[in-house]
Design a protein around this motif. Structure first.
Motif, PDB file in Angstrom:
ATOM      1  N   TYR A   1       1.006  -1.257  -0.069  1.00 23.40           N
ATOM      2  CA  TYR A   1      -0.122   0.074   0.001  1.00 23.40           C
ATOM      3  C   TYR A   1       0.854   1.111  -0.102  1.00 23.40           C
ATOM      4  O   TYR A   1       0.450   2.103  -0.686  1.00 23.40           O
ATOM      5  N   LEU A   2       2.049   1.318   0.703  1.00 19.80           N
ATOM      6  CA  LEU A   2       2.991   2.306   0.791  1.00 19.80           C
ATOM      7  C   LEU A   2       3.520   2.557  -0.620  1.00 19.80           C
ATOM      8  O   LEU A   2       3.524   3.776  -1.044  1.00 19.80           O
ATOM      9  N   LEU A   3       3.644   1.600  -1.238  1.00 22.56           N
ATOM     10  CA  LEU A   3       4.374   1.719  -2.909  1.00 22.56           C
ATOM     11  C   LEU A   3       3.468   2.357  -3.638  1.00 22.56           C
ATOM     12  O   LEU A   3       3.730   3.161  -4.590  1.00 22.56           O
ATOM     13  N   LEU A   4       2.177   1.944  -3.618  1.00 23.93           N
ATOM     14  CA  LEU A   4       1.130   2.290  -4.529  1.00 23.93           C
ATOM     15  C   LEU A   4       0.751   3.834  -4.501  1.00 23.93           C
ATOM     16  O   LEU A   4       0.467   4.464  -5.184  1.00 23.93           O
ATOM     17  N   VAL A   5       0.428   4.189  -2.959  1.00 25.57           N
ATOM     18  CA  VAL A   5       0.198   5.673  -2.896  1.00 25.57           C
ATOM     19  C   VAL A   5       1.436   6.540  -2.972  1.00 25.57           C
ATOM     20  O   VAL A   5       1.358   7.787  -2.739  1.00 25.57           O
ATOM     21  N   GLY A   6       2.785   5.833  -2.859  1.00 25.85           N
ATOM     22  CA  GLY A   6       3.743   6.956  -3.142  1.00 25.85           C
ATOM     23  C   GLY A   6       4.271   7.080  -1.713  1.00 25.85           C
ATOM     24  O   GLY A   6       3.555   7.321  -0.613  1.00 25.85           O
ATOM     25  N   SER A   7       5.503   7.305  -1.676  1.00 21.43           N
ATOM     26  CA  SER A   7       6.160   7.322  -0.249  1.00 21.43           C
ATOM     27  C   SER A   7       6.311   8.750   0.208  1.00 21.43           C
ATOM     28  O   SER A   7       7.373   9.377   0.159  1.00 21.43           O
ATOM     29  N   SER A   8       5.113   9.260   0.641  1.00 20.73           N
ATOM     30  CA  SER A   8       5.028  10.792   1.186  1.00 20.73           C
ATOM     31  C   SER A   8       5.786  10.475   2.645  1.00 20.73           C
ATOM     32  O   SER A   8       5.811   9.308   3.175  1.00 20.73           O
ATOM     33  N   ILE A   9       6.007  11.743   3.358  1.00 17.83           N
ATOM     34  CA  ILE A   9       6.745  11.514   4.592  1.00 17.83           C
ATOM     35  C   ILE A   9       5.704  10.947   5.606  1.00 17.83           C
ATOM     36  O   ILE A   9       6.088  10.190   6.413  1.00 17.83           O
TER      37      ILE A   9
END
Length: 656
Positions: free
Chosen positions: A270-278
């Motif tokens: 899920y982290l990879l899919l949504v982009g690694s924001s802070i």
């Protein structure tokens, strides 16, 4: 090298002094020096090659890295740039371009040619304000621009190293899923669903975005601890409950630890899919550490988890320390853990207690949710005031409705939709989710429309914010009575904006927008039809809501009078000339104590006034927006500029 040397020596002393009373001062020096060294290395390694001047229209070709849908068009990021009209030495590493048409068929990895106007990333619109150029630098973007016409597709194939290929594959998956979600659910409902599933928030309308902010629900738009925690919690709790239904397996296997192991890769995906924001990175690290704590039979709720997560995030992205997302997310989590890890807090959050009736469970849950919302709002308010200069009055009310809706309705459907998306069987889940998202938007718009929903105050200065952050950590970390020393310090620091004197004159870097503060504290603008973005930032920084244009209100004989050549502004009877035309400049210099020329002063028309009392268009162009404070009693002028507060950085320096 000096920073690295100090850091190394400090750590050596720490190791030698281990177990002695003098450890803490050296440890503090070691940590600070290590942080500064990491920040310096990170800054130098980026080397984005920022553009120094306006270029274009120019034809460039490049490989598409990402495509972000917006309400009106899209923004694409290009790298591996080539342009016959520009030497390679002038080309940044990456650029971001806004497109109106022709972006729907573009995918990450494609190579396109576009006719564009390139600009250096914008510097702050107000002295000490948000630095767009700094933000772009740490995103690896060296120039921004807009296109003329549609981009031309050159090639669909792409190639690169494994890291680039993986990033492009993820960006393609993210874009395809977002497009599919918005195709099934049109309007803001689909845009909000896409934001929760892929982290792509660009298509949400400004009206709904503003309503979420004014209702205190903006944290629901940014993928953070709530979303990642719910995803991991749903998998962990669901698998554990499923295994518990199998007595033979449940009695012989550590089902709790198996569920924890299974939840980790789901959260990472899920982290990879949504982009690694802070906020997402911080949340994933904390979720991962919490799952590890379950595996080793330790408590997953601890300030040590927050400290470890902060160290990892700051090591990878030290620039995040001064970002709003880092400060807001960590402030909320530190405060919540400090409250709930105490014995009293554990007692409050425990819903299963002997003698608790069926009605008592939802009442206790509502109490825990209320305490959680209050603690999070109190902890994040100083940082919200610093970055946004606004406070959502009814945020608690909105969160009491929206958070349960998100936790028990929307996020389980998001997880189910993501699992079914590869099989294109998620349409019915999305339509069911749309009902709950419509309810969420209705709550946001209703709460935002209530009288006095938002209170705007001048932004909290940096120094009081640092004092509040240190005092807040003191309050949350210690357990002895001396911890409460921090409370009066926090309250006094929160009053800092009330003691700030707002500037009397503000002039933007293009000298096209001038703001003058009237006797009643309201600002009059040279125009309300142009430079609207700059005006909005100024008003947010100053906490002002009432503005007017000179041409609408006419001259104010007591403090402002204008003619075709310029205006005469009076602060407590002290005259300031604002010149529009050089023909009146010589007279202005004789009559005024301060002269501001919106045109270049090319010849010696002003021998009667000191050079530090004369500012012209070149000054504004060179040093950015100016803010002036006038003291008529002392006959003194104080001013600040964007460049004087930015310092000399790789992303600063003003126009070439």
């Amino acid at each position: 090298m000096p920073l690295a040397t100090v850091s190394l020596l400090a750590w050596i002393v720490v190791l030698l002094c281990k177990g002695r009373g003098v450890l803490w001062p050296f440890l503090l020096v070691a940590l600070i020096a290590s942080g500064l060294t990491t920040a310096k290395i990170r800054t130098d390694l980026l080397d984005v090659g920022a553009l120094k001047r306006k270029v274009g229209p120019v034809e460039l070709s490049g490989r598409v890295i990402s495509v972000e849908a917006r309400e009106m068009g899209a923004r694409i990021v290009l790298e591996d740039l080539k342009g016959p009209e520009l030497p390679v030495s002038e080309l940044p590493t990456r650029i971001r371009i806004s497109l109106r048409d022709g972006w729907q068929e573009i995918r990450p990895g494609y190579r396109v040619t576009v006719l564009t106007m390139l600009l250096p990333p914008a510097r702050p619109a107000f002295p000490g304000g948000f630095d767009f150029a700094r933000n772009a630098y740490f995103q690896g973007i060296g120039a921004v621009g807009f296109s003329f016409g549609k981009p031309l597709l050159v090639a669909r194939a792409h190639g690169g190293d494994n890291h680039t290929d993986l990033a492009i594959w993820l960006a393609t998956a993210r874009q395809s899923l977002s497009a599919r979600v918005r195709g099934v659910l049109p309007g803001d409902t689909g845009a909000l669903a896409a934001a929760l599933m892929t982290g792509d928030r660009g298509a949400i309308s400004p009206e709904s975005t503003q309503a979420m902010r004014d209702a205190g629900l903006a944290h629901l738009l940014a993928i953070s601890g709530l979303h990642l925690g719910l995803i991991a919690g749903l998998v962990f709790g669901g698998l554990r409950a499923l295994f518990a239904l199998l007595p033979f397996f449940a009695l012989r296997a550590p089902i709790k630890k198996i569920a924890a192991v299974a939840a980790a890769p789901v959260a990472f995906s899920y982290l990879l899919l949504v982009g690694s924001s802070i906020p997402a990175e911080r949340a994933f690290i904390m979720v991962l550490l919490a799952l590890v704590a379950v595996l080793i039979d330790r408590s997953p709720i601890s300030l040590r988890l927050v400290g470890a997560a902060a160290l990892v995030v700051l090591f990878l992205r030290p620039e995040s320390l001064v970002s709003a997302s880092f400060q807001l997310s960590f402030a909320a989590v530190v405060a919540l853990i400090a409250v709930f890890e105490k014995p009293e807090g554990r007692q409050v959050r425990a819903t299963r207690q002997p003698g608790l009736s069926a009605l008592g469970v939802p009442i206790r849950y509502l109490a825990v949710l209320s305490i959680t919302s209050v603690v999070a709002i109190v902890a994040t308010t100083p940082f919200a005031l610093h970055h946004f200069g606004r406070f959502a009055v009814y945020g608690l009310l909105a969160n009491l409705i929206a958070v349960p809706l998100m936790a028990f309705g929307i996020m389980p459907l998001v997880l189910l939709a993501l699992l079914l998306a590869p099989f294109t069987a998620d349409a019915w889940i999305l339509k069911l989710m749309a009902i709950l998202l419509e309810l969420l938007l209705t709550v946001a718009h209703y709460v935002a429309s209530l009288p006095g929903a938002v209170v705007k105050i001048p932004s909290l200065p940096t120094l009081p914010l640092v004092v509040i952050a240190v005092a807040g950590l003191w309050l949350c970390i210690w357990r002895r009575p001396w911890r409460y020393i921090a409370l009066p310090i926090i309250l006094l620091s929160l009053g800092a904006p009330l003691s700030r004197t707002p500037p009397d004159i503000i002039i933007d870097e293009s000298a096209d927008l001038v703001a003058l503060r009237g006797p009643n504290g309201h600002y009059g603008f040279s125009t309300l039809r142009r430079q609207t973005f700059e005006r909005q930032i100024w008003m947010e920084a100053l906490g002002s809501q009432s503005v007017f244009a000179w041409d609408e209100k006419g001259d104010r004989n007591d403090w402002l009078s204008c003619d075709g050549l310029g205006c005469l502004y009076r602060k407590d009877g002290w005259p300031v000339a604002i010149s529009f035309d050089g023909r009146g400049l010589e007279e202005d210099c004789r009559r005024a104590a301060l002269v501001i020329s919106l045109e270049p002063v090319r010849s010696a028309h002003c021998d009667d006034i000191p050079s530090d009392r004369l500012f012209d268009r070149f000054d504004f162009w060179r040093n950015g927006t100016h803010a002036f404070w006038l003291d008529a009693q002392r006959a003194s002028v104080t001013y600040r500029t964007v460049e004087s507060l930015r310092g000399l950085r790789p992303w600063s320096g003003g126009p070439d």
